[in-house]
Structure formats: structure tokens, C-alpha cells
Motif scaffolding. Structure first.
Motif, PDB file in Angstrom:
ATOM      1  N   ASP A   1      32.854 -18.396 -15.655  1.00 43.67           N
ATOM      2  CA  ASP A   1      32.431 -19.604 -16.358  1.00 43.67           C
ATOM      3  C   ASP A   1      31.081 -19.431 -17.027  1.00 43.67           C
ATOM      4  N   GLU A   2      30.930 -20.088 -18.142  1.00 45.60           N
ATOM      5  CA  GLU A   2      29.697 -19.941 -18.917  1.00 45.60           C
ATOM      6  C   GLU A   2      28.516 -20.624 -18.243  1.00 45.60           C
ATOM      7  N   ILE A   3      27.353 -20.099 -18.520  1.00 48.40           N
ATOM      8  CA  ILE A   3      26.131 -20.693 -18.007  1.00 48.40           C
ATOM      9  C   ILE A   3      25.034 -20.525 -19.033  1.00 48.40           C
ATOM     10  N   LYS A   4      24.236 -21.539 -19.186  1.00 48.58           N
ATOM     11  CA  LYS A   4      23.093 -21.424 -20.072  1.00 48.58           C
ATOM     12  C   LYS A   4      22.070 -20.492 -19.431  1.00 48.58           C
ATOM     13  N   THR A   5      21.646 -19.505 -20.151  1.00 53.82           N
ATOM     14  CA  THR A   5      20.734 -18.535 -19.557  1.00 53.82           C
ATOM     15  C   THR A   5      19.295 -18.795 -19.948  1.00 53.82           C
ATOM     16  N   ASP A   6      19.047 -18.930 -21.231  1.00 50.53           N
ATOM     17  CA  ASP A   6      17.673 -19.127 -21.675  1.00 50.53           C
ATOM     18  C   ASP A   6      17.516 -20.516 -22.285  1.00 50.53           C
TER      19      ASP A   6
END
Lengths: 234, 234
Positions: free
Chosen positions: B201-206
DNA sequence: CCAAAAGTGTTTCACGTACACCCATGC
DNA sequence: GCATGGGTGTACGTGAAACACTTTTGG
């Protein structure tokens, strides 16, 4: 004379796995390894890798060269370190850690002769080995595996074949070590395109067949290419 | 208590070169190595590789794991043997032969803590190292070189990065170790075509940027492919 | 003239490499 | 709306792989 320490110490040895091809009879394609027959216990009479104890004032590489020379007469061999082996019970006498070395040579250039505490010295085909002393069968397997890995990115054929050889001989060597057939045209194209082989004068090799061109390896050129980041790949 | 032998014996040690990436802050792209600050002589106060003497009733690998655990707190690390080093004067006290081991770990999973005869433990960027005790700079160079060789045919990125990572992170790792820039599209195509990465699943990194897809490494699939003769190449 | 190995070219396909633009998001 | 990094497609050249026939020599 004796030497005392606060803590018990393992003995340290070196062992040498020396591979060779029969470069006099190139139809004999077996890969061979140099073994000695042990004179004293343990494993008296048993075949083993040449090797012995490391002296305090010599490097590991020096110990390997020295032991090889003393036991087999082989001198000036370029030995490479393989690994250290330190299983606790690998020697029945006491704890012995050994540093294994390996090398590739031309059999015809070596005059193996038993000496030191070796009863005999002989070349054995790696595919037809006796039971060896200690864990030497295991060490030999490791060295053989390393050789198969190495053949792909170093021009080992050129250390194993005679000074002058035909492309067919070189191909046979690669087929033997890689354990698969290679296409003659592709092999010739590839090896020649590297520009590491130099043509020498022709010689009749077999009876009843066309004579083949002989080549030699251009060591100087290889060294130059290596410095420029060239990597041999097969 | 003392131990006496007929011949003088070298002392035997192990040394560990443990590499890690800062996998909490993936913008910090430095490759790091774990060092200890020596408490006692020789080289007191000097930084050095963790390591120490081999006991008589343990294997070399065991000694390496034990010394690493005792001095730094790192446990259950998969150490691989690098080489044996036996220069005659590498230790000012007496002849010491050492077997070097190396490993790759995720920094965030390790709680390095000084113990035993280490005054301190710390991660150092390999490109910004102090002068180390003994010949440890040399050993570290050997390990670093081995790592660069290894990166090309083993998926080491997957041992150094966190469990889930973006393709960008993986690319940064390869750029750091291979020391050259890689094309983003080509890198993505190549690594994805191996089929060893699984989307999670996608995750916001920055902050202030589009969120990136995360992947994990498919270990089971890699193991299956390895058995069929697959070789990872980068 | 026959056996035995030497030598030689072309086509196809996969892969590495070089390269530029739009997209989604947070501030 | 702008800055930041995410994500995508195409064209070219090189090199690996597959494949069959002619040439030279000795007997």
C-alpha cells in the motif's frame, strides 16, 4: 624449548589446492588436483592436500608457498587465498584452524616430487578422488566451486593450457569447467574479439585431419586492459 | 593457569565489518560501518572494528558473532567470511592472525551499545573514517570492495533497506554502492522485470511531493529462482 | 575418396542505454 | 501556483544465440 601462554591457542596451518590440466595430452580433459600421501599420523598413508603449520615469522601466503614447495617440489606458484576453516573437531589431535589456498598450473611445467613428510605425490582427477585426510574433501569441493565461479570472469584457460594452444583446446577447457557445450563459431568469435590471443605458427596437431592454427595469450595486453577496467567474461 | 606448546603459536582473532544504511532517514545516503572505541592498549581510545580472540571450543563464525554481540550488542547477524589476514607485524604485541567477517544490516533494527572492552560504539560513514587501530582501515577497504563486487550479483539492497521501500530508495542505494548515477526509467524497468518486488500500500514519504509506491522484496520467490539457477545481476 | 577436424557469415532477438515530459501532492 | 519528486515510452546499437556448409589434411 617450549612456549607458554595465558590462554590456550589453536594451531594454525595452511593447505593448498593446486589444480592442473594434462597439457601434454589435450585429449585427456580431466581436471586434476595435486595430493600428497601422508607419512606420519594422523591419517598415515592417507592422501591429503599439501600443507602444514604456519611459522611465526612468515605471512600466511609465504607459509602456503613454503609448504607446497617442501612437500611437493612445486615452486613459484601464484597461490590465492580461498577461505579459513575452523571447525572445532576437524583435526583429531587438537584444535587446528587452517587457511586454504588454491592455484592453477600447467601440469607439464611442474615436477611434482615427494619430499618432507610426504610419502608420495600424485595428480588425481577431481572427478575420481579417494577419501582424503581431515576435511580435505570438503576443502577441495570449496576450491572446485570457486574455480567454476572464477572461470566466468577471469581467463583461467590461459593458466591451465600449454603456452600455445588451438581454439578447440580452449573451447574444450571451457566446456569442461562450465559443464555445457558451446557453439564453435560463437566461441571463436567471442574469444578472438577480445583481442587477447596472438596467432603463432601453425602446427599439425592430430593425424588425419587439417592442421589447426595455434595461439598464445597476450599477457601484457590483458594487464593493460585490466587497468582500464576491462572485465573478461565468458 | 597457563598453556605450553613445543612451537610458538600465533594468536587468532576475528574482526567484523558491519555495514548499514540509515534506513530511518533515507535521504541520508551514506553507507555506514560499525566501529568501537578501544578501552585498553594497544591503541587505547582509538576506533577499531569489533572483534577479539577465538576461543578453543567455538568455530570461527561463532567467535565472530560472539565478539560482535559482546562488544556492540548486535545479535543474530548473518556474518560472512571475508578473508584471513596474517601480516607478521600487524599487531605490535605479537603475531596475530585474524579472520575478517562482514555483514549487512538495517541500522534501525540494531541497538548498538558499547559493552565488554569497548568504550563506545558508533556508526561511521565509510567515506569519512578516522584512522583505525591495527590494519583495520585496510580490512575495511577489503570488505568495502567485496561489497561492491557483491552488489552486482546479489540483491543486497534488500538487506540494507527497510522492509518496505520505494524504487527511488533502492536506486539511491545502488547508486551509492556502485558509485555512479543510474537512469531512473532503466533502473525501474530492470528491477521490476525480475519480478522480485511486490507492491504494498502507498504511503506518503516526504512533504511537498507526490506519494510514492512502496514495495517489499519477495524472498520466497527469490529462493525459488535461485534453485533454478537464476542469477541476480545489476 | 573418405574420414576428421578446421574454419567461416548471417539472422534473430533480448537487453542495455540514452533521453524528456506530464502527474500528483503539500505548502 | 509552484516546488518537489513520482511515474512513464521509444529508438538505437550491441552482443548472445542459433544454425550448415566448405576446406584442408592424412591415410
Amino acid at each position: 624449548m617450549s612456549f607458554t601462554y595465558k590462554h590456550p591457542r589453536a594451531a594454525l596451518t595452511v593447505d593448498c589446492v593446486v589444480f592442473a590440466l594434462n597439457d601434454r595430452d589435450l585429449n585427456d580433459r580431466d581436471l586434476n588436483v595435486l595430493l600428497i600421501q601422508r607419512n606420519g599420523p594422523p591419517f598415515a598413508g592417507c592422501w591429503a592436500l599439501p600443507g602444514g603449520f604456519v611459522e611465526l615469522d612468515e605471512t600466511l601466503a609465504h607459509a602456503a608457498s613454503r609448504e607446497l614447495r617442501e612437500e611437493t617440489g612445486l615452486d613459484s606458484i601464484r597461490l590465492e587465498q580461498l577461505c579459513a576453516i575452523g571447525d572445532v573437531d576437524r583435526d583429531p589431535r587438537e584444535r587446528v584452524v587452517t587457511i586454504a589456498y588454491h592455484a592453477l598450473v600447467r601440469m607439464s611445467e611442474q615436477q611434482a616430487q615427494a619430499a618432507s613428510d610426504a610419502r608420495a605425490v600424485a595428480w588425481f582427477a577431481v572427478n575420481d578422488l579417494p577419501n582424503l585426510a581431515f576435511d580435505h574433501n570438503k576443502i577441495l569441493s570449496l576450491a572446485y566451486q570457486r574455480l567454476r565461479d572464477k572461470v566466468r570472469y577471469q581467463p583461467i584457460g590461459l593458466e591451465l593450457l600449454p603456452e600455445r594452444f588451438t581454439l578447440r583446446h580452449l573451447q574444450h577447457l571451457y566446456e569442461a569447467v562450465l559443464d555445457r557445450p558451446l557453439d564453435k563459431r560463437d566461441f571463436r568469435r567471442k574469444i578472438l574479439s577480445m583481442g587477447l590471443l596472438v596467432e603463432v605458427d601453425e602446427i599439425k596437431t592430430d593425424v588425419a585431419c587439417r592442421e589447426a592454427r595455434l595461439y598464445r595469450f597476450d599477457k601484457a595486453k590483458y594487464a593493460r586492459l585490466l587497468k582500464r577496467g576491462f572485465t573478461f567474461e565468458m
